[in-house]
Design an enzyme around this catalytic site. Structure first.
Site, PDB file in Angstrom:
ATOM      1  N   HIS A   1      13.720   6.906  26.480  1.00  0.00           N
ATOM      2  CA  HIS A   1      14.622   6.763  25.183  1.00  0.00           C
ATOM      3  C   HIS A   1      15.223   7.918  24.958  1.00  0.00           C
ATOM      4  O   HIS A   1      14.746   8.868  24.301  1.00  0.00           O
ATOM      5  CB  HIS A   1      13.903   6.180  24.304  1.00  0.00           C
ATOM      6  CG  HIS A   1      14.855   5.964  23.006  1.00  0.00           C
ATOM      7  ND1 HIS A   1      14.458   5.101  21.785  1.00  0.00           N
ATOM      8  CD2 HIS A   1      16.019   6.059  22.883  1.00  0.00           C
ATOM      9  CE1 HIS A   1      15.648   5.000  20.975  1.00  0.00           C
ATOM     10  NE2 HIS A   1      16.453   5.812  21.773  1.00  0.00           N
TER      11      HIS A   1
ATOM     12  N   HIS B   1      19.472   9.728  25.180  1.00  0.00           N
ATOM     13  CA  HIS B   1      20.885   9.603  25.238  1.00  0.00           C
ATOM     14  C   HIS B   1      21.491  10.766  25.674  1.00  0.00           C
ATOM     15  O   HIS B   1      21.114  11.828  25.025  1.00  0.00           O
ATOM     16  CB  HIS B   1      21.401   9.385  23.742  1.00  0.00           C
ATOM     17  CG  HIS B   1      20.788   8.206  23.039  1.00  0.00           C
ATOM     18  ND1 HIS B   1      21.419   6.866  23.070  1.00  0.00           N
ATOM     19  CD2 HIS B   1      19.777   8.037  22.562  1.00  0.00           C
ATOM     20  CE1 HIS B   1      20.667   5.860  22.376  1.00  0.00           C
ATOM     21  NE2 HIS B   1      19.734   6.634  21.969  1.00  0.00           N
TER      22      HIS B   1
ATOM     23  N   HIS C   1      18.058  -1.001  20.980  1.00  0.00           N
ATOM     24  CA  HIS C   1      17.521  -0.427  19.608  1.00  0.00           C
ATOM     25  C   HIS C   1      17.489  -1.460  18.559  1.00  0.00           C
ATOM     26  O   HIS C   1      18.107  -2.382  18.452  1.00  0.00           O
ATOM     27  CB  HIS C   1      18.475   0.657  19.102  1.00  0.00           C
ATOM     28  CG  HIS C   1      18.585   1.836  19.774  1.00  0.00           C
ATOM     29  ND1 HIS C   1      19.078   1.790  21.312  1.00  0.00           N
ATOM     30  CD2 HIS C   1      18.624   3.042  19.546  1.00  0.00           C
ATOM     31  CE1 HIS C   1      18.996   3.157  21.615  1.00  0.00           C
ATOM     32  NE2 HIS C   1      18.802   4.008  20.544  1.00  0.00           N
TER      33      HIS C   1
ATOM     34  N   GLU D   1      14.863   0.346  13.829  1.00  0.00           N
ATOM     35  CA  GLU D   1      15.040   1.692  13.657  1.00  0.00           C
ATOM     36  C   GLU D   1      15.267   1.667  12.069  1.00  0.00           C
ATOM     37  O   GLU D   1      14.610   2.336  11.267  1.00  0.00           O
ATOM     38  CB  GLU D   1      16.278   2.388  14.327  1.00  0.00           C
ATOM     39  CG  GLU D   1      16.296   3.972  14.101  1.00  0.00           C
ATOM     40  CD  GLU D   1      17.394   4.571  14.741  1.00  0.00           C
ATOM     41  OE1 GLU D   1      18.388   3.861  15.525  1.00  0.00           O
ATOM     42  OE2 GLU D   1      17.438   5.988  15.198  1.00  0.00           O
TER      43      GLU D   1
ATOM     44  N   ASP E   1      15.002  10.899  22.184  1.00  0.00           N
ATOM     45  CA  ASP E   1      16.334  10.159  21.411  1.00  0.00           C
ATOM     46  C   ASP E   1      17.334  11.200  21.646  1.00  0.00           C
ATOM     47  O   ASP E   1      18.272  11.024  22.969  1.00  0.00           O
ATOM     48  CB  ASP E   1      15.995   9.994  20.285  1.00  0.00           C
ATOM     49  CG  ASP E   1      16.917   8.760  19.562  1.00  0.00           C
ATOM     50  OD1 ASP E   1      17.429   8.111  20.504  1.00  0.00           O
ATOM     51  OD2 ASP E   1      16.767   8.478  18.430  1.00  0.00           O
ATOM     52  N   ASP E   2      17.513  12.060  20.903  1.00  0.00           N
ATOM     53  CA  ASP E   2      18.934  12.953  21.040  1.00  0.00           C
ATOM     54  C   ASP E   2      18.322  14.441  20.911  1.00  0.00           C
ATOM     55  O   ASP E   2      18.534  15.107  19.666  1.00  0.00           O
ATOM     56  CB  ASP E   2      19.801  12.729  19.817  1.00  0.00           C
ATOM     57  CG  ASP E   2      20.308  11.220  20.158  1.00  0.00           C
ATOM     58  OD1 ASP E   2      21.154  11.205  20.883  1.00  0.00           O
ATOM     59  OD2 ASP E   2      19.947  10.160  19.370  1.00  0.00           O
TER      60      ASP E   2
HETATM   61  N1  ADE Z   1      23.021   6.607  19.723  1.00  0.00           N
HETATM   62  C1  ADE Z   1      22.455   7.970  19.960  1.00  0.00           C
HETATM   63  N2  ADE Z   1      21.298   7.845  19.409  1.00  0.00           N
HETATM   64  C2  ADE Z   1      20.965   6.737  18.470  1.00  0.00           C
HETATM   65  C3  ADE Z   1      19.980   6.318  17.846  1.00  0.00           C
HETATM   66  N3  ADE Z   1      18.955   7.023  17.332  1.00  0.00           N
HETATM   67  N4  ADE Z   1      20.015   5.117  17.358  1.00  0.00           N
HETATM   68  C4  ADE Z   1      21.285   4.252  17.556  1.00  0.00           C
HETATM   69  N5  ADE Z   1      22.033   4.771  18.454  1.00  0.00           N
HETATM   70  C5  ADE Z   1      22.077   5.854  18.769  1.00  0.00           C
HETATM   71 ZN    ZN Z   2      18.266   5.898  20.687  1.00  0.00          ZN
END
Ligand code: ADE
Ligand code: ZN
Length: 359
Positions: free
Chosen positions: A36, A38, A216, A219, A297-298
């Site tokens: 996971h 991005h 997703h 969350e 994630d990011d």
């Molecule tokens: N796009 C990038 N990061 C995300 C996240 N944590 N949740 C939903 N969309 C995303």
């Molecule tokens: Zn994500």
């Protein structure tokens, strides 16, 4: 906790060693997969500012320090606003290549033997960037990393849930000709108030093309969105899913069917989904037998790549060696690799454990 299913190597490791809190030296070198991620959320602040300058994109930040000061989020939407702004500096095939290469170099350094890279084509096509420019840059970096140091990676195309399903279907039309270069579709962006159901036609189309799927869910959204992703979109994995434990029936379902959750600890704390890392439920779910994995994630927005996520689990939750090994094992198991490739990575994990923890 369910037995660690990593073969015979653990027999040579004492129960005392397995029960010790994992050190960073151990988890940093542990062979693992990331499921996971991005790619647009892995752009470094340096590269972001450099590309803004080169591509003449005006940002409301004068310096990298200014930009970094904005990495303080109150919820998912406040992050997404900056994430899409950041993505707007990406214009050419070379830009997508450089960003992807940066992340793959991190994989090499962090013992991420396999990664499943998510990208958001609509974040680019909606501002006039050609779909093929995005695909070419990302996939060329993936091919180069494979040939230069054997990096394993697959590509996962996310669909933006704040846009209409027609836009998702149109994106699939553009992606179709890439066939096997895409392993799965996903659903991301603002979870509330965008439930999964309207995207059923897009996911049905993706399934007909032979792609796997993820979404997703859970969350910021409720367990009902996780049920809907499973029952309506028929996804193979849930991204996040940390709100699953509000619904015992859902947890029972996830355990029975071993549905993977790709959990992102640092992300959850940064986006205030969970107040503090010491409250995170990832290891409770793991010990309960849910197929959970740890992911970033990011990473450049949330304060760390994958090893920093493992490290936070050790520091704040006392993650044991056994739990770290189970997370790494799950990461290969829950991937979209074929059975033979999963076995190769499981064997490398076993060999590492035998070498590093056996007395
Ligand atoms: N796009 C990038 N990061 C995300 C996240 N944590 N949740 C939903 N969309 C995303
Ligand atoms: Zn994500």
């Amino acid at each position: 906790m369910s037995d660690v299913q990593t073969g015979s190597s653990l027999e040579s490791v004492s129960a005392t060693t397995l029960a010790k809190t994992a050190t960073d030296a151990f988890t940093d070198a542990l062979p693992k997969a990331e499921l996971h991620l991005h790619i647009e959320g892995s752009i470094t602040p340096e590269r972001l500012m450099k590309l803004a300058d080169a591509n003449k994109v005006t940002l409301p930040y004068d310096s990298e320090a200014d930009l970094l000061a904005a990495y303080d989020f109150k919820d998912l939407q406040s992050f997404l606003d900056l994430y899409y702004l950041g993505a707007s500096v990406l214009q050419t095939e070379e830009d997508f290549y450089a960003m992807t290469r940066d992340y793959l170099e991190v994989c090499r350094a962090q013992k991420i033997l396999h990664t499943e890279i998510g990208f958001d084509p609509q974040a680019h096509t909606d501002r006039g960037i050609d779909f093929d420019v995005v695909m070419s840059g990302i996939t060329q970096a993936m091919r180069d990393a494979r040939s230069e140091w054997g990096q394993s990676s697959l590509l996962l195309m996310n669909l933006l849930r704040h846009l209409p399903v027609e836009s998702a279907l149109n994106t699939i039309d553009q992606a179709e000709r890439y066939g096997d270069a895409i392993i799965a579709v996903g659903l991301d962006s603002a979870e509330l108030p965008f439930p999964p159901e309207p995207f059923a036609p897009a996911f049905e189309r993706a399934r007909a093309l032979g792609w796997h799927s993820v979404a997703h869910a859970g969350e910021e959204g409720p367990p009902a969105y996780i049920w809907s992703a499973l029952n309506t979109l028929k996804v193979d994995r849930i991204d996040h899913g940390v709100r699953s434990d509000e619904d015992p029936e859902l947890i029972a379902h996830l355990k029975e069917h071993q549905v993977p959750l790709t959990v992102c600890p640092l992300s959850n704390v940064r986006l205030r989904v969970i107040d503090h890392m010491r409250d995170h439920n990832i290891l409770r779910m793991l010990d309960d037998g849910v197929m959970v994995t740890a992911n970033s994630d990011d990473p450049t927005y949330f304060g760390g790549f994958l090893n920093e996520n493992y490290s936070a689990l050790s520091t704040d939750l006392g993650m044991t060696n056994q739990q770290a090994i189970q997370l790494a094992h799950n990461s290969f198991q829950a991937s979209f690799l074929d059975a033979a490739q999963k076995q190769v990575f499981a064997n490398r994990l076993d060999a590492f454990v035998a070498q590093h923890l056996a007395e």
